[in-house]
Design an enzyme around this catalytic site. Structure first.
Site, PDB file in Angstrom:
ATOM      1  N   GLU A   1       9.699  -3.829  -5.550  1.00 26.69           N
ATOM      2  CA  GLU A   1       9.134  -4.729  -4.545  1.00 26.69           C
ATOM      3  C   GLU A   1       8.843  -6.056  -5.224  1.00 26.69           C
ATOM      4  OE1 GLU A   1       5.930  -2.837  -2.348  1.00 26.69           O
ATOM      5  OE2 GLU A   1       7.202  -1.145  -1.864  1.00 26.69           O
TER       6      GLU A   1
ATOM      7  N   HIS B   1       0.099 -10.073   4.174  1.00 21.96           N
ATOM      8  CA  HIS B   1       1.454  -9.552   3.974  1.00 21.96           C
ATOM      9  C   HIS B   1       2.424 -10.517   4.633  1.00 21.96           C
ATOM     10  CE1 HIS B   1       4.890  -6.875   3.858  1.00 21.96           C
ATOM     11  NE2 HIS B   1       4.194  -6.037   3.117  1.00 21.96           N
TER      12      HIS B   1
ATOM     13  N   ARG C   1       3.474 -11.893  -3.390  1.00 20.32           N
ATOM     14  CA  ARG C   1       3.146 -11.817  -1.962  1.00 20.32           C
ATOM     15  C   ARG C   1       2.421 -13.067  -1.456  1.00 20.32           C
ATOM     16  NH1 ARG C   1       0.805  -6.108  -0.235  1.00 20.32           N
ATOM     17  NH2 ARG C   1       2.941  -5.503  -0.632  1.00 20.32           N
TER      18      ARG C   1
ATOM     19  N   HIS D   1      -3.617  -8.148   5.262  1.00 18.16           N
ATOM     20  CA  HIS D   1      -3.135  -6.828   4.835  1.00 18.16           C
ATOM     21  C   HIS D   1      -4.116  -6.085   3.931  1.00 18.16           C
ATOM     22  CE1 HIS D   1      -0.134  -3.795   4.041  1.00 18.16           C
ATOM     23  NE2 HIS D   1      -0.079  -4.067   2.748  1.00 18.16           N
TER      24      HIS D   1
ATOM     25  N   ARG E   1      -3.061  -8.851  -5.199  1.00  9.96           N
ATOM     26  CA  ARG E   1      -2.598  -7.522  -5.628  1.00  9.96           C
ATOM     27  C   ARG E   1      -1.070  -7.450  -5.731  1.00  9.96           C
ATOM     28  NH1 ARG E   1      -0.884  -3.119  -2.696  1.00  9.96           N
ATOM     29  NH2 ARG E   1      -1.468  -4.172  -0.759  1.00  9.96           N
TER      30      ARG E   1
HETATM   31  C1  SIN Z   1       4.578  -2.617   1.889  1.00 13.67           C
HETATM   32  O1  SIN Z   1       5.189  -1.579   2.069  1.00 13.67           O
HETATM   33  O2  SIN Z   1       5.106  -3.729   1.925  1.00 13.67           O
HETATM   34  C2  SIN Z   1       3.113  -2.553   1.617  1.00 13.67           C
HETATM   35  C3  SIN Z   1       2.909  -2.080   0.254  1.00 13.67           C
HETATM   36  C4  SIN Z   1       1.642  -2.621  -0.280  1.00 13.67           C
HETATM   37  O3  SIN Z   1       0.857  -3.218   0.434  1.00 13.67           O
HETATM   38  O4  SIN Z   1       1.446  -2.494  -1.465  1.00 13.67           O
END
Ligand code: SIN
Length: 482
Positions: free
Chosen positions: A111, A222, A269, A329, A365
């Protein structure tokens, strides 16, 4: 008098993993506000980060610190990464099934802001739901639903239990140790991805009792959320989509995020969320998530939950692109504690999971570190609790109660007003003037005839706005526009 050895507030990953660590010989009660799966864990999609091996610890630590703008507590981050080599195998050995290839090897995904594939997932894009179900099945202690905690029983630096509405009846629950695992603050924001039960009540009680909240200016948004639904909880489009190669585009198909960071969709993020927010505002164009590069069968297998949910809304993925907006988020800040969940100056009270501020997330985070955090720090809190000397204390009388827990006539109107002001003025891009206006509005609402729960929400909102006003410069997810 009904008294427990341990009371756990919250039945998400932190609360349930803490319960899993407590022996059956202890009298333990886990409570949740609504039904147990109304928690943020249940809605987590992408996965759980975990160090791949000893050599990956320093890399995971560096990725976490870089995403957190180096505002993190490095010791907490090292604990997080190192302990993942214990907690991830622990749940796998007890039967938790993460996705594997045909030979049974665990599949790792990537990610944003991770420098390698180190995220385990389950059910494709339903990791939280699978982990929650696994822990619910493992739980050997009493679990009580419909229990809304509205006060902590504190006297002379010790917590003795809580006052709660249990099936709408005021009830006192005493315990030698109380573990707060109640999650973050999502319902304070008009647009959020959180369960409707996550409404900052316990944070608000802490403000009232003088228990410190820390890093509250660092609220995480998010980047890729579908907000065109009437429900409070907006639909997350997991970061793993971008990790696997999905693009963020505008109406003309332009991948505009490269104007903000040379990592484009895979920047951290805070940068991606701010980029999308700013671009939409500046150009008047819309932003979309584009999956058209994926093969249909592969997409459906890898993201079954998203395929199904959006299918019901009329989308045909991966062919259709979908309109996106950032939404609140995750709370990077929270109730200040050490790496055992202990709160300075307070006996018999621990905090774990999203409710806690251990310093592990810094100013932003790193994606998928939260499920891991929930487990790692739950284990440490229970280790501490079981290791300490047990003192038998006389429980004081706590007579004070509150007449209006749930509602006063005005509450609904003010609750919506608060959610809007949080989004408009304490959101992704902040100004000093906007923060002052928000502060005044919150102050004004606090002085109205309101119920206890709204008062608690407003306490937490005040803590966020005060922290945001105190930090003049931008850092991580706290961004001040001059
Ligand atoms: C996501 O699946 O994008 C959320 C994962 C997260 O908030 O760490």
């Amino acid at each position: 008098m009904k008294k427990y050895d341990v009371l756990i507030i919250g039945a998400g990953i932190a609360g349930l993993y803490a319960a899993m660590q407590l022996p059956k010989s202890k009298k333990v009660l886990v409570v949740c506000k609504d039904i147990p799966w109304e928690c943020n864990t249940f809605y987590a999609q992408g996965g759980m980060s975990t160090a791949l091996n000893e050599a990956d610890i320093s890399v995971h630590v560096e990725d976490t610190m870089a995403a957190g703008a180096y505002h993190n507590d490095k010791e907490a981050v090292e604990i997080l990464s190192r302990t993942s080599l214990v907690t991830t195998p622990d749940i796998i050995s007890q039967g938790m099934e993460f996705d594997t290839d045909e030979e049974g090897n665990i599949l790792y995904t990537k990610e944003a802001a991770h420098s390698t594939e180190r995220i385990v997932h389950a059910g494709g894009d339903a990791t939280g739901r699978y982990m929650h179900y696994f822990m619910m099945v493992q739980n050997k202690h009493q679990l009580q639903k419909n229990t809304l905690v509205y006060d902590l029983l504190i006297e002379d630096g010790r917590c003795y239990g809580v006052k709660a509405s249990v099936n709408y009846r005021p009830t006192t629950i005493y315990a030698d140790d109380v573990i707060i695992a109640s999650g973050g603050i999502g319902s304070l924001y008009a647009y959020n991805t959180n369960s409707r039960t996550i409404s900052a009540d316990i944070h608000g009680i802490c403000v009232e009792k003088g228990i410190e909240l820390s890093d509250m200016e660092f609220m995480q948004f998010h980047p890729t959320v579908f907000v065109d639904t009437p429900y409070a909880r907006k639909l997350l489009l997991t970061e793993a989509l971008r990790g696997e190669g999905a693009h963020v585009v505008d109406d003309d198909g332009n991948r505009f995020l490269f104007e903000y960071d040379n990592r484009g969709e895979l920047a951290s993020r805070d940068i991606v969320a701010r980029g999308i927010f700013d671009y939409k505002r500046k150009t008047g164009k819309n932003a979309y998530l584009d999956f058209s590069m994926f093969e249909e069968k592969w997409f459906e297998h890898r993201f079954p939950n998203i395929t199904r949910t959006f299918g019901a809304l009329g989308y045909y993925f991966p062919k259709d692109k979908v309109s996106i907006s950032p939404a609140f988020h995750y709370a990077n800040g929270g109730i200040k504690c050490d790496t055992y969940g202990c709160i300075e100056g307070m006996e018999g009270l621990y905090v774990i999971g999203e409710a806690a501020r251990t310093g592990v997330h810094g100013a932003n985070r790193l994606a998928s570190n939260s499920l891991l955090e929930g487990m790692v720090f739950a284990k440490r809190a229970v280790d501490h609790l079981l290791g300490k000397e047990q003192i038998v204390l006389k429980t004081p009388e706590f007579e004070k109660d509150y007449a209006n827990i749930l509602h006063k006539d005005n509450d609904k109107t003010y609750k919506h007003k608060l959610r809007q002001v949080m989004w408009d003025d304490i959101g992704i891009i902040r100004t000093t003037q906007g923060l002052h206006e928000a502060k005044n509005l919150i102050y004004d609402m606090k002085n109205r005839e309101i119920g206890r729960l709204l008062e608690l929400r407003l306490n937490t909102a005040s803590a966020i706005v005060d922290a945001a006003l105190a930090r003049k410069e931008s850092l991580g997810s706290h961004y001040m526009e001059s």
